[in-house]
Design an enzyme around this catalytic site. Structure first.
Site, short mmCIF file in Angstrom:
data_model
loop_
_atom_site.label_atom_id
_atom_site.label_comp_id
_atom_site.label_asym_id
_atom_site.label_seq_id
_atom_site.Cartn_x
_atom_site.Cartn_y
_atom_site.Cartn_z
N ASP A 100 0.86 -1.19 0.00
CA ASP A 100 0.00 0.00 0.00
C ASP A 100 0.89 1.24 0.00
O ASP A 100 1.85 1.33 0.77
CB ASP A 100 -0.91 0.02 1.24
CG ASP A 100 -1.88 1.19 1.19
OD1 ASP A 100 -2.94 1.04 0.56
OD2 ASP A 100 -1.58 2.25 1.78
N GLU A 143 -4.73 1.88 -4.65
CA GLU A 143 -3.28 2.04 -4.58
C GLU A 143 -2.59 0.81 -3.99
O GLU A 143 -1.44 0.86 -3.60
CB GLU A 143 -2.90 3.28 -3.77
CG GLU A 143 -3.18 3.21 -2.29
CD GLU A 143 -4.57 3.69 -1.91
OE1 GLU A 143 -4.77 4.06 -0.75
OE2 GLU A 143 -5.48 3.68 -2.78
#
Length: 219
Positions: A100, A143
């Site tokens: 992440d 993301e």
């Protein structure tokens, strides 16, 4: 049929020169038909090759994330499912890592979505360059990126994750339009090793918990 006709004329004791001429004529026609069939076969083969190439390209597009050029979630799910089956049959380890991008929303808010996309592509490239050919790197969603590492135990997967984390932290990001340096980015990564008969969802959930533990400990 033509040869049967010529044969009957031979039996009738016809002129041998006429018979030979008829045979040559039929052979010429047969040769012409064979050439035409060969040409048609070649054209059909070429068309089939083109169709196969188009189908392969369409399949690759359906399994690829357009922004990062990594595998998409659908392709990752199928790869992980098969990797789990293989790991159980061969009694071999299997691990995953989940990435992440830290403060990703801030990049989008401060610099716009184009820079956000640039950040995602950078992390995706580092991930792809850091795994083996037998591994699969994919965009998990938003993301978050993921990699499936067949044959890798937790220690090996952790080493790969650390290498990725360090490479990304050392990279410098610049705006393509202006060349302005906008600093560095960091990522948090969770890792998990497959447990016998564990579902893919449970394995990813454990990996996700590791990811957020990394964030709580300071990213």
């Amino acid at each position: 049929k033509a040869l049967d006709k010529v044969s009957s004329e031979v039996d009738a004791a016809g002129d041998p020169r006429l018979i030979v001429a008829q045979l040559l004529d039929e052979l010429s026609k047969a040769t012409a038909r064979a050439s035409m069939l060969e040409a048609n076969f070649a054209a059909t083969s070429q068309e089939l090759d083109s169709i196969r190439d188009s189908l392969k390209a369409a399949e690759e597009r359906s399994n690829t994330d357009s922004l990062t050029s990594l595998a998409n979630r659908h392709a990752m799910d199928e790869f992980l499912r098969l990797a789990q089956i293989d790991a159980m049959e061969k009694y071999e380890p299997l691990s995953i890592l989940l990435i992440d991008i830290d403060h990703f929303k801030k990049f989008n808010d401060d610099y716009g979505h184009q820079v956000g996309d640039q950040v995602l592509r950078l992390v995706a490239k580092v991930l792809q360059d850091s795994v083996r050919d037998i591994d699969l790197a994919a965009r998990f969603g938003g993301e978050e990126l993921i990699a499936v590492l067949p044959g890798a135990d937790l220690m090996a997967c952790t080493a790969v994750a650390e290498r990725i984390r360090r490479r990304i932290a050392e990279a410098r990001l610049t705006r393509r339009a202006t060349g302005k340096d906008i600093g560095s980015i960091t990522v948090s990564i969770g890792v998990a090793q497959f447990r016998l008969a564990e579902s893919a969802e449970a394995m990813i959930e454990r990996c996700d918990r590791g990811l957020y533990q990394a964030k709580r400990m300071g990213r």
